[in-house]
Write a protein that holds these residues in place. Sequence first.
Motif, PDB file in Angstrom:
ATOM      1  N   TRP A   1       0.826  -1.203   0.000  1.00 21.25           N
ATOM      2  CA  TRP A   1       0.000   0.000   0.000  1.00 21.25           C
ATOM      3  C   TRP A   1       0.869   1.266   0.000  1.00 21.25           C
ATOM      4  CZ3 TRP A   1      -4.017  -2.344  -1.487  1.00 21.25           C
ATOM      5  CH2 TRP A   1      -4.423  -3.551  -0.921  1.00 21.25           C
ATOM      6  N   SER A   2       0.234   2.413  -0.083  1.00 23.96           N
ATOM      7  CA  SER A   2       0.953   3.675  -0.275  1.00 23.96           C
ATOM      8  C   SER A   2       1.739   4.129   0.942  1.00 23.96           C
ATOM      9  CB  SER A   2      -0.039   4.784  -0.649  1.00 23.96           C
ATOM     10  OG  SER A   2      -0.857   5.119   0.466  1.00 23.96           O
ATOM     11  N   GLY A   3       1.331   3.696   2.123  1.00 29.62           N
ATOM     12  CA  GLY A   3       1.962   4.183   3.345  1.00 29.62           C
ATOM     13  C   GLY A   3       1.323   5.436   3.895  1.00 29.62           C
ATOM     14  N   ALA A   4       0.331   5.982   3.192  1.00 28.23           N
ATOM     15  CA  ALA A   4      -0.388   7.181   3.638  1.00 28.23           C
ATOM     16  C   ALA A   4      -1.707   6.774   4.274  1.00 28.23           C
ATOM     17  CB  ALA A   4      -0.646   8.108   2.449  1.00 28.23           C
ATOM     18  N   PRO A   5      -2.211   7.556   5.237  1.00 29.42           N
ATOM     19  CA  PRO A   5      -3.497   7.217   5.858  1.00 29.42           C
ATOM     20  C   PRO A   5      -4.642   7.380   4.872  1.00 29.42           C
ATOM     21  CG  PRO A   5      -2.799   9.399   6.555  1.00 29.42           C
ATOM     22  CD  PRO A   5      -1.646   8.800   5.793  1.00 29.42           C
ATOM     23  N   ASN A   6      -5.701   6.619   5.073  1.00 24.34           N
ATOM     24  CA  ASN A   6      -6.882   6.744   4.220  1.00 24.34           C
ATOM     25  C   ASN A   6      -7.520   8.119   4.416  1.00 24.34           C
ATOM     26  OD1 ASN A   6      -7.534   4.169   2.723  1.00 24.34           O
ATOM     27  ND2 ASN A   6      -7.174   3.337   4.767  1.00 24.34           N
ATOM     28  N   PRO A   7      -7.876   8.803   3.329  1.00 26.81           N
ATOM     29  CA  PRO A   7      -8.384  10.175   3.456  1.00 26.81           C
ATOM     30  C   PRO A   7      -9.670  10.296   4.260  1.00 26.81           C
ATOM     31  CG  PRO A   7      -8.642   9.353   1.198  1.00 26.81           C
ATOM     32  CD  PRO A   7      -7.758   8.386   1.913  1.00 26.81           C
ATOM     33  N   HIS A   8     -10.547   9.296   4.215  1.00 25.43           N
ATOM     34  CA  HIS A   8     -11.785   9.396   4.992  1.00 25.43           C
ATOM     35  C   HIS A   8     -11.501   9.278   6.492  1.00 25.43           C
ATOM     36  CE1 HIS A   8     -14.153   9.523   1.398  1.00 25.43           C
ATOM     37  NE2 HIS A   8     -13.722   8.343   0.988  1.00 25.43           N
ATOM     38  N   LEU A   9     -10.469   8.537   6.860  1.00 23.13           N
ATOM     39  CA  LEU A   9     -10.070   8.491   8.265  1.00 23.13           C
ATOM     40  C   LEU A   9      -9.634   9.880   8.721  1.00 23.13           C
ATOM     41  CD1 LEU A   9      -9.292   6.601  10.766  1.00 23.13           C
ATOM     42  CD2 LEU A   9      -6.965   6.828   9.894  1.00 23.13           C
ATOM     43  N   VAL A  10      -8.794  10.521   7.948  1.00 25.19           N
ATOM     44  CA  VAL A  10      -8.309  11.865   8.281  1.00 25.19           C
ATOM     45  C   VAL A  10      -9.470  12.837   8.376  1.00 25.19           C
ATOM     46  CG1 VAL A  10      -6.855  13.768   7.495  1.00 25.19           C
ATOM     47  CG2 VAL A  10      -6.067  11.397   7.219  1.00 25.19           C
ATOM     48  N   ASP A  11     -10.399  12.735   7.436  1.00 19.80           N
ATOM     49  CA  ASP A  11     -11.540  13.649   7.385  1.00 19.80           C
ATOM     50  C   ASP A  11     -12.464  13.477   8.579  1.00 19.80           C
ATOM     51  OD1 ASP A  11     -13.389  15.527   6.324  1.00 19.80           O
ATOM     52  OD2 ASP A  11     -14.542  13.909   5.434  1.00 19.80           O
ATOM     53  N   VAL A  12     -12.810  12.238   8.900  1.00 19.81           N
ATOM     54  CA  VAL A  12     -13.798  11.978   9.945  1.00 19.81           C
ATOM     55  C   VAL A  12     -13.188  12.039  11.337  1.00 19.81           C
ATOM     56  CG1 VAL A  12     -15.363  10.242  10.905  1.00 19.81           C
ATOM     57  CG2 VAL A  12     -15.280  10.618   8.432  1.00 19.81           C
ATOM     58  N   VAL A  13     -12.019  11.466  11.501  1.00 19.88           N
ATOM     59  CA  VAL A  13     -11.450  11.286  12.832  1.00 19.88           C
ATOM     60  C   VAL A  13     -10.618  12.489  13.269  1.00 19.88           C
ATOM     61  CG1 VAL A  13      -9.956   9.783  14.237  1.00 19.88           C
ATOM     62  CG2 VAL A  13     -11.501   8.794  12.539  1.00 19.88           C
ATOM     63  N   GLY A  14     -10.216  13.314  12.316  1.00 31.19           N
ATOM     64  CA  GLY A  14      -9.370  14.457  12.651  1.00 31.19           C
ATOM     65  C   GLY A  14      -9.957  15.367  13.709  1.00 31.19           C
ATOM     66  N   GLY A  15     -11.285  15.435  13.784  1.00 27.66           N
ATOM     67  CA  GLY A  15     -11.926  16.314  14.756  1.00 27.66           C
ATOM     68  C   GLY A  15     -12.362  15.625  16.037  1.00 27.66           C
ATOM     69  N   LEU A  16     -12.067  14.334  16.193  1.00 29.01           N
ATOM     70  CA  LEU A  16     -12.485  13.601  17.394  1.00 29.01           C
ATOM     71  C   LEU A  16     -11.431  13.688  18.496  1.00 29.01           C
ATOM     72  CD1 LEU A  16     -13.925  10.305  15.823  1.00 29.01           C
ATOM     73  CD2 LEU A  16     -15.136  12.428  16.382  1.00 29.01           C
ATOM     74  N   VAL A  17     -11.889  13.595  19.725  1.00 28.30           N
ATOM     75  CA  VAL A  17     -10.973  13.562  20.875  1.00 28.30           C
ATOM     76  C   VAL A  17     -10.308  12.189  20.920  1.00 28.30           C
ATOM     77  CG1 VAL A  17     -10.786  13.713  23.377  1.00 28.30           C
ATOM     78  CG2 VAL A  17     -12.370  15.221  22.141  1.00 28.30           C
ATOM     79  N   PRO A  18      -8.974  12.124  20.977  1.00 24.85           N
ATOM     80  CA  PRO A  18      -8.305  10.824  20.982  1.00 24.85           C
ATOM     81  C   PRO A  18      -8.662   9.977  22.195  1.00 24.85           C
ATOM     82  CG  PRO A  18      -6.762  12.577  20.420  1.00 24.85           C
ATOM     83  CD  PRO A  18      -8.030  13.244  20.883  1.00 24.85           C
ATOM     84  N   GLY A  19      -8.727   8.683  21.961  1.00 26.22           N
ATOM     85  CA  GLY A  19      -8.973   7.701  23.006  1.00 26.22           C
ATOM     86  C   GLY A  19      -8.372   6.393  22.548  1.00 26.22           C
ATOM     87  N   SER A  20      -9.088   5.305  22.759  1.00 20.53           N
ATOM     88  CA  SER A  20      -8.626   4.005  22.271  1.00 20.53           C
ATOM     89  C   SER A  20      -9.209   3.760  20.875  1.00 20.53           C
ATOM     90  CB  SER A  20      -9.048   2.892  23.220  1.00 20.53           C
ATOM     91  OG  SER A  20     -10.470   2.855  23.342  1.00 20.53           O
ATOM     92  N   ALA A  21      -8.400   3.189  19.995  1.00 17.18           N
ATOM     93  CA  ALA A  21      -8.838   2.963  18.611  1.00 17.18           C
ATOM     94  C   ALA A  21      -8.324   1.626  18.116  1.00 17.18           C
ATOM     95  CB  ALA A  21      -8.323   4.076  17.702  1.00 17.18           C
ATOM     96  N   VAL A  22      -9.110   1.003  17.255  1.00 17.86           N
ATOM     97  CA  VAL A  22      -8.674  -0.214  16.586  1.00 17.86           C
ATOM     98  C   VAL A  22      -8.950  -0.068  15.103  1.00 17.86           C
ATOM     99  CG1 VAL A  22     -10.888  -1.430  16.983  1.00 17.86           C
ATOM    100  CG2 VAL A  22      -8.795  -2.745  16.572  1.00 17.86           C
ATOM    101  N   ASP A  23      -7.968  -0.439  14.294  1.00 19.32           N
ATOM    102  CA  ASP A  23      -8.103  -0.406  12.838  1.00 19.32           C
ATOM    103  C   ASP A  23      -8.180  -1.843  12.344  1.00 19.32           C
ATOM    104  OD1 ASP A  23      -8.162   0.640  10.220  1.00 19.32           O
ATOM    105  OD2 ASP A  23      -6.016   0.303  10.005  1.00 19.32           O
ATOM    106  N   ILE A  24      -9.304  -2.172  11.713  1.00 15.81           N
ATOM    107  CA  ILE A  24      -9.571  -3.541  11.270  1.00 15.81           C
ATOM    108  C   ILE A  24      -9.015  -3.735   9.862  1.00 15.81           C
ATOM    109  CG2 ILE A  24     -11.354  -5.270  10.899  1.00 15.81           C
ATOM    110  CD1 ILE A  24     -11.078  -4.199  13.812  1.00 15.81           C
ATOM    111  N   GLY A  25      -8.283  -4.830   9.663  1.00 18.18           N
ATOM    112  CA  GLY A  25      -7.651  -5.038   8.364  1.00 18.18           C
ATOM    113  C   GLY A  25      -6.605  -3.976   8.117  1.00 18.18           C
ATOM    114  N   CYS A  26      -5.732  -3.767   9.103  1.00  9.83           N
ATOM    115  CA  CYS A  26      -4.836  -2.601   9.095  1.00  9.83           C
ATOM    116  C   CYS A  26      -3.717  -2.701   8.079  1.00  9.83           C
ATOM    117  CB  CYS A  26      -4.250  -2.397  10.489  1.00  9.83           C
ATOM    118  SG  CYS A  26      -3.107  -3.704  11.023  1.00  9.83           S
ATOM    119  N   GLY A  27      -3.468  -3.893   7.535  1.00  5.95           N
ATOM    120  CA  GLY A  27      -2.393  -4.017   6.560  1.00  5.95           C
ATOM    121  C   GLY A  27      -1.059  -3.605   7.152  1.00  5.95           C
ATOM    122  N   GLU A  28      -0.331  -2.766   6.425  1.00 10.20           N
ATOM    123  CA  GLU A  28       1.001  -2.353   6.856  1.00 10.20           C
ATOM    124  C   GLU A  28       0.977  -1.210   7.865  1.00 10.20           C
ATOM    125  OE1 GLU A  28       3.271  -3.505   2.693  1.00 10.20           O
ATOM    126  OE2 GLU A  28       1.741  -1.934   2.748  1.00 10.20           O
ATOM    127  N   GLY A  29      -0.232  -0.805   8.283  1.00 13.13           N
ATOM    128  CA  GLY A  29      -0.349   0.024   9.470  1.00 13.13           C
ATOM    129  C   GLY A  29      -0.370   1.522   9.298  1.00 13.13           C
TER     130      GLY A  29
END
Length: 204
Positions: A22-50
């Motif tokens: 994969w490209s090594g860059a974060p998925n754009p919809h993750l950046v768009d949706v999660v960028g404004g959320l308060v950080p906590g615990s997160a799990v990425d399903i099918g994370c591939g190379e991370g």
Amino acid sequence: MTDDMWTAEFWDERYSSSERIWSGAPNPHLVDVVGGLVPGSAVDIGCGEGADVLWLAHRGWRATGVDLSQVALDRGAARAAQEGVEATWLQADLLAETLPEQYDLVSAHFVHVPTQLFAPLYTRLGAAVAPGGSLLVVGHHPHDVETEVRHHHGDDILFTPDRVVGLLDPQHWDVRRADAPTRTQRVEDADVTVTDTVVHAVRR
């Protein structure tokens, strides 16, 4: 697609065939949706190379990456060490296993399974969202089966926002977004317009 595509052996072989898939860059919809959320615990399903896991970890999330492939997880862990961030890497088959805890964010990007496995998988992922937490599901929309990008997928594993929303009891979920935006993807030196399914829901 073949039945062995949903096995650890298939994905270990695929990742082993190249230094990077994969490209090594974060998925754009993750950046768009999660960028404004308060950080906590997160799990990425099918994370591939991370890439998504690392993006979350850099922004203060206690991030876990889950994948079938140990080869992919090892790559994610190596990159995390290089970048000096902490993350957890879990090899699991979520078609048969449940997540070990609930999270403030459950993110699943382009996790496509046969029709008969769709509801069990995504119901399981929804159950892993803590109260007040977010479920973010992004997938390839069925419109894309007509493109050169996705024609080999088959329309049985692509899905619309309605299929995800239909699994979320409105008494327990607040659906913040359920749409099918388009974006441009570069394929063999040409720009192709593709359609994504995007669902963001918050557990009440």
